[in-house]
Design a protein around this motif. Structure first.
Motif, PDB file in Angstrom:
ATOM      1  N   LYS A 123       0.799  -1.164   0.088  1.00 52.24           N
ATOM      2  CA  LYS A 123       0.081   0.191  -0.063  1.00 52.24           C
ATOM      3  C   LYS A 123       0.738   1.348   0.110  1.00 52.24           C
ATOM      4  O   LYS A 123       1.691   1.388   0.705  1.00 52.24           O
ATOM      5  N   LEU A 124       0.635   2.169  -0.896  1.00 55.66           N
ATOM      6  CA  LEU A 124       1.293   3.231  -1.095  1.00 55.66           C
ATOM      7  C   LEU A 124       0.282   4.509  -0.400  1.00 55.66           C
ATOM      8  O   LEU A 124      -0.609   4.599  -0.803  1.00 55.66           O
ATOM      9  N   VAL A 125       0.799   5.055   0.803  1.00 55.60           N
ATOM     10  CA  VAL A 125      -0.149   5.888   1.584  1.00 55.60           C
ATOM     11  C   VAL A 125       0.572   7.464   1.355  1.00 55.60           C
ATOM     12  O   VAL A 125       1.782   7.623   1.371  1.00 55.60           O
ATOM     13  N   VAL A 126      -0.277   8.396   0.918  1.00 52.22           N
ATOM     14  CA  VAL A 126       0.206   9.522   0.993  1.00 52.22           C
ATOM     15  C   VAL A 126      -0.906  10.574   1.435  1.00 52.22           C
ATOM     16  O   VAL A 126      -2.047  10.614   1.419  1.00 52.22           O
ATOM     17  N   TYR A 127      -0.237  11.063   2.669  1.00 49.74           N
ATOM     18  CA  TYR A 127      -1.119  11.725   3.603  1.00 49.74           C
ATOM     19  C   TYR A 127      -0.702  13.199   3.551  1.00 49.74           C
ATOM     20  O   TYR A 127       0.455  13.711   3.464  1.00 49.74           O
ATOM     21  N   HIS A 128      -1.880  13.908   3.574  1.00 55.67           N
ATOM     22  CA  HIS A 128      -1.755  15.346   3.656  1.00 55.67           C
ATOM     23  C   HIS A 128      -2.464  15.920   4.921  1.00 55.67           C
ATOM     24  O   HIS A 128      -3.673  15.551   5.068  1.00 55.67           O
ATOM     25  N   ASP A 129      -2.020  16.522   5.818  1.00 58.31           N
ATOM     26  CA  ASP A 129      -2.541  17.070   7.100  1.00 58.31           C
ATOM     27  C   ASP A 129      -3.148  18.425   6.942  1.00 58.31           C
ATOM     28  O   ASP A 129      -2.855  19.080   5.837  1.00 58.31           O
ATOM     29  N   SER A 130      -3.320  19.079   8.061  1.00 61.09           N
ATOM     30  CA  SER A 130      -3.902  20.405   7.852  1.00 61.09           C
ATOM     31  C   SER A 130      -2.883  21.241   7.857  1.00 61.09           C
ATOM     32  O   SER A 130      -3.205  22.566   7.571  1.00 61.09           O
ATOM     33  N   THR A 131      -1.447  21.143   7.699  1.00 63.29           N
ATOM     34  CA  THR A 131      -0.525  22.055   7.686  1.00 63.29           C
ATOM     35  C   THR A 131      -0.430  22.443   6.187  1.00 63.29           C
ATOM     36  O   THR A 131       0.267  23.495   5.829  1.00 63.29           O
ATOM     37  N   TYR A 186      -3.604   4.866  -1.579  1.00 59.52           N
ATOM     38  CA  TYR A 186      -4.250   5.654  -0.798  1.00 59.52           C
ATOM     39  C   TYR A 186      -3.986   6.992  -0.238  1.00 59.52           C
ATOM     40  O   TYR A 186      -3.007   7.185   0.228  1.00 59.52           O
ATOM     41  N   PHE A 187      -4.770   7.755  -0.763  1.00 52.54           N
ATOM     42  CA  PHE A 187      -4.603   9.338  -0.656  1.00 52.54           C
ATOM     43  C   PHE A 187      -5.546   9.837   0.704  1.00 52.54           C
ATOM     44  O   PHE A 187      -6.637   9.710   0.399  1.00 52.54           O
ATOM     45  N   ILE A 188      -5.004  10.087   1.747  1.00 48.98           N
ATOM     46  CA  ILE A 188      -5.533  10.640   2.955  1.00 48.98           C
ATOM     47  C   ILE A 188      -5.617  12.045   3.252  1.00 48.98           C
ATOM     48  O   ILE A 188      -4.126  12.392   3.186  1.00 48.98           O
ATOM     49  N   PHE A 189      -6.669  12.960   3.114  1.00 46.71           N
ATOM     50  CA  PHE A 189      -6.217  14.098   3.462  1.00 46.71           C
ATOM     51  C   PHE A 189      -7.181  14.453   4.936  1.00 46.71           C
ATOM     52  O   PHE A 189      -8.102  13.945   5.111  1.00 46.71           O
ATOM     53  N   SER A 190      -6.552  15.263   5.717  1.00 41.24           N
ATOM     54  CA  SER A 190      -6.973  15.644   7.079  1.00 41.24           C
ATOM     55  C   SER A 190      -6.876  17.345   7.060  1.00 41.24           C
ATOM     56  O   SER A 190      -6.082  17.777   7.682  1.00 41.24           O
ATOM     57  N   PRO A 191      -7.770  17.765   6.268  1.00 41.52           N
ATOM     58  CA  PRO A 191      -7.896  19.482   6.125  1.00 41.52           C
ATOM     59  C   PRO A 191      -8.351  19.869   7.493  1.00 41.52           C
ATOM     60  O   PRO A 191      -9.261  19.243   8.233  1.00 41.52           O
TER      61      PRO A 191
END
Length: 196
Positions: A66-74, A104-109
Protein backbone atom coordinates in the motif's frame (compact mmCIF):
# COMPACT_ATOMS: atom_id res chain seq x y z
CA UNK A 1 12.14 -5.60 6.58
CA UNK A 2 15.50 -4.97 8.26
CA UNK A 3 17.21 -5.36 4.87
CA UNK A 4 15.43 -2.26 3.60
CA UNK A 5 16.24 0.05 6.54
CA UNK A 6 19.88 0.89 5.64
CA UNK A 7 18.96 1.32 1.98
CA UNK A 8 16.11 3.69 2.80
CA UNK A 9 18.11 5.80 5.21
CA UNK A 10 21.13 5.93 2.90
CA UNK A 11 19.04 6.92 -0.12
CA UNK A 12 17.23 9.53 1.94
CA UNK A 13 20.53 11.20 2.77
CA UNK A 14 21.59 11.32 -0.87
CA UNK A 15 18.17 12.39 -2.14
CA UNK A 16 18.58 16.13 -1.65
CA UNK A 17 20.77 18.29 -3.87
CA UNK A 18 22.46 20.10 -1.01
CA UNK A 19 23.37 18.49 2.27
CA UNK A 20 22.92 20.13 5.62
CA UNK A 21 24.29 17.81 8.33
CA UNK A 22 21.79 18.85 11.03
CA UNK A 23 18.84 18.70 8.62
CA UNK A 24 19.94 15.31 7.25
CA UNK A 25 20.39 13.93 10.76
CA UNK A 26 16.98 15.20 11.82
CA UNK A 27 15.37 13.64 8.72
CA UNK A 28 17.19 10.37 9.32
CA UNK A 29 15.91 10.33 12.90
CA UNK A 30 12.36 11.02 11.68
CA UNK A 31 12.58 8.13 9.18
CA UNK A 32 13.95 5.80 11.85
CA UNK A 33 11.11 6.76 14.20
CA UNK A 34 8.51 6.29 11.43
CA UNK A 35 9.87 2.82 10.73
CA UNK A 36 10.00 1.87 14.42
CA UNK A 37 6.42 0.58 14.48
CA UNK A 38 3.82 -0.60 11.99
CA UNK A 39 1.51 2.12 10.71
CA UNK A 40 -2.00 1.87 12.06
CA UNK A 41 -4.01 1.84 8.86
CA UNK A 42 -7.75 1.33 9.07
CA UNK A 43 -9.86 2.93 6.36
CA UNK A 44 -13.04 2.22 8.36
CA UNK A 45 -12.30 5.30 10.47
CA UNK A 46 -11.98 7.50 7.36
CA UNK A 47 -14.58 8.95 5.01
CA UNK A 48 -14.23 7.60 1.48
CA UNK A 49 -14.84 10.46 -0.95
CA UNK A 50 -13.77 8.77 -4.18
CA UNK A 51 -12.78 5.23 -5.16
CA UNK A 52 -10.92 6.36 -8.27
CA UNK A 53 -9.65 3.37 -10.25
CA UNK A 54 -9.40 1.21 -7.13
CA UNK A 55 -10.98 -2.14 -7.98
CA UNK A 56 -10.99 -3.75 -4.56
CA UNK A 57 -12.67 -1.15 -2.39
CA UNK A 58 -15.07 -2.45 0.27
CA UNK A 59 -14.49 -6.14 -0.28
CA UNK A 60 -12.35 -8.81 1.37
CA UNK A 61 -9.35 -8.29 -0.93
CA UNK A 62 -6.27 -6.97 0.83
CA UNK A 63 -3.38 -5.70 -1.29
CA UNK A 64 0.13 -6.85 -0.42
CA UNK A 65 1.60 -3.36 -0.74
CA UNK A 66 0.00 0.00 0.00
CA UNK A 67 1.33 3.40 -0.94
CA UNK A 68 -0.04 5.96 1.52
CA UNK A 69 0.02 9.65 0.64
CA UNK A 70 -1.04 11.67 3.68
CA UNK A 71 -1.82 15.39 3.72
CA UNK A 72 -2.56 16.97 7.07
CA UNK A 73 -3.97 20.38 7.97
CA UNK A 74 -0.57 22.08 7.62
CA UNK A 75 -0.69 21.87 3.81
CA UNK A 76 -2.91 23.78 1.41
CA UNK A 77 -5.61 21.27 0.43
CA UNK A 78 -6.53 22.92 -2.88
CA UNK A 79 -2.84 23.33 -3.83
CA UNK A 80 -2.19 19.62 -3.29
CA UNK A 81 -5.40 18.61 -5.02
CA UNK A 82 -4.50 20.56 -8.16
CA UNK A 83 -1.31 18.48 -8.45
CA UNK A 84 -2.98 15.06 -8.13
CA UNK A 85 -2.95 14.58 -11.92
CA UNK A 86 0.83 14.12 -11.64
CA UNK A 87 0.08 10.69 -10.16
CA UNK A 88 -1.79 9.47 -13.29
CA UNK A 89 1.20 7.74 -14.95
CA UNK A 90 2.23 6.26 -11.62
CA UNK A 91 -1.27 4.83 -11.14
CA UNK A 92 -1.18 3.27 -14.61
CA UNK A 93 2.15 1.62 -13.77
CA UNK A 94 0.78 0.38 -10.43
CA UNK A 95 -2.20 -1.25 -12.20
CA UNK A 96 0.23 -3.72 -13.79
CA UNK A 97 0.54 -5.36 -10.36
CA UNK A 98 -3.10 -6.49 -10.53
CA UNK A 99 -4.30 -5.09 -7.21
CA UNK A 100 -1.26 -6.16 -5.18
CA UNK A 101 -0.11 -2.53 -5.06
CA UNK A 102 -2.78 0.00 -4.14
CA UNK A 103 -2.63 3.74 -3.49
CA UNK A 104 -4.43 5.55 -0.69
CA UNK A 105 -4.63 9.35 -0.52
CA UNK A 106 -5.63 10.59 2.92
CA UNK A 107 -6.52 14.24 3.46
CA UNK A 108 -6.95 15.65 6.95
CA UNK A 109 -7.88 19.25 6.15
CA UNK A 110 -8.89 21.86 8.70
CA UNK A 111 -12.65 21.98 9.25
CA UNK A 112 -13.05 25.09 7.08
CA UNK A 113 -11.57 23.23 4.06
CA UNK A 114 -13.49 19.95 4.37
CA UNK A 115 -16.42 21.08 2.23
CA UNK A 116 -13.98 22.44 -0.37
CA UNK A 117 -12.27 19.04 -0.59
CA UNK A 118 -15.60 17.31 -1.15
CA UNK A 119 -16.51 19.77 -3.91
CA UNK A 120 -13.13 19.32 -5.63
CA UNK A 121 -13.43 15.53 -5.52
CA UNK A 122 -16.96 15.68 -6.93
CA UNK A 123 -15.95 18.03 -9.76
CA UNK A 124 -12.62 16.52 -10.77
CA UNK A 125 -13.25 12.80 -10.09
CA UNK A 126 -9.60 11.85 -9.49
CA UNK A 127 -8.21 8.47 -10.55
CA UNK A 128 -7.11 7.51 -7.04
CA UNK A 129 -9.04 6.67 -3.87
CA UNK A 130 -9.43 9.79 -1.73
CA UNK A 131 -10.16 9.53 1.97
CA UNK A 132 -10.93 12.35 4.36
CA UNK A 133 -9.91 12.11 7.98
CA UNK A 134 -12.16 14.64 9.69
CA UNK A 135 -11.27 13.59 13.25
CA UNK A 136 -7.49 13.36 12.85
CA UNK A 137 -7.59 9.61 13.54
CA UNK A 138 -4.68 8.73 11.26
CA UNK A 139 -2.32 11.17 12.99
CA UNK A 140 -3.53 10.24 16.47
CA UNK A 141 -3.10 6.49 15.94
CA UNK A 142 0.36 6.98 14.42
CA UNK A 143 2.37 9.08 16.88
CA UNK A 144 5.56 8.03 15.06
CA UNK A 145 4.47 10.03 12.00
CA UNK A 146 6.92 12.94 11.52
CA UNK A 147 5.71 16.52 11.23
CA UNK A 148 7.79 16.93 8.05
CA UNK A 149 5.34 16.62 5.10
CA UNK A 150 8.16 15.27 2.90
CA UNK A 151 7.91 12.08 4.96
CA UNK A 152 4.14 11.68 4.66
CA UNK A 153 4.38 9.42 1.61
CA UNK A 154 5.40 5.85 2.32
CA UNK A 155 5.09 2.30 1.06
CA UNK A 156 3.68 -0.29 3.48
CA UNK A 157 3.95 -4.06 3.30
CA UNK A 158 1.22 -6.56 4.18
CA UNK A 159 1.94 -6.01 7.91
CA UNK A 160 1.87 -2.21 7.54
CA UNK A 161 5.61 -1.98 8.10
CA UNK A 162 7.18 0.98 6.31
CA UNK A 163 9.43 -0.08 3.41
CA UNK A 164 10.14 3.16 1.54
CA UNK A 165 9.70 6.76 2.65
CA UNK A 166 9.21 9.90 0.50
CA UNK A 167 7.36 10.74 -2.66
CA UNK A 168 8.66 8.78 -5.69
CA UNK A 169 7.39 11.51 -8.02
CA UNK A 170 9.72 14.08 -6.50
CA UNK A 171 12.99 12.18 -6.60
CA UNK A 172 14.41 9.76 -9.19
CA UNK A 173 16.42 7.79 -6.63
CA UNK A 174 13.36 7.28 -4.46
CA UNK A 175 11.35 6.31 -7.55
CA UNK A 176 13.92 3.65 -8.56
CA UNK A 177 14.11 2.34 -5.00
CA UNK A 178 10.31 2.27 -4.77
CA UNK A 179 9.83 0.13 -7.90
CA UNK A 180 12.78 -2.11 -7.01
CA UNK A 181 11.20 -2.74 -3.60
CA UNK A 182 7.81 -3.45 -5.21
CA UNK A 183 9.40 -5.99 -7.56
CA UNK A 184 11.27 -7.68 -4.72
CA UNK A 185 8.21 -7.87 -2.45
CA UNK A 186 5.84 -9.06 -5.17
CA UNK A 187 8.34 -11.46 -6.72
CA UNK A 188 8.11 -9.79 -10.13
CA UNK A 189 11.86 -9.17 -10.20
CA UNK A 190 12.53 -12.93 -10.26
CA UNK A 191 10.15 -13.44 -13.19
CA UNK A 192 11.78 -10.68 -15.17
CA UNK A 193 15.22 -12.20 -14.64
CA UNK A 194 13.92 -15.59 -15.73
CA UNK A 195 12.60 -14.04 -18.95
CA UNK A 196 15.92 -12.33 -19.79
Amino acid sequence: MKVFIPVIILSLLYASCTHHPKKDQSMQEDVTRLMSAPVSFNTDSLELLCTGLHNHMNDSFAPILKLVVYHDSTVCTSCVFQKLHKWDDFIEKAKAHKGNLELYFIFSPPSNEQHLLKVMVKNYKPKMPIYMDTAGVFRRTNPQLPSNPMLHTFLLDENNEVLVVRNPLENEKIDRMFWRTVKEKLGTGQKEKAND
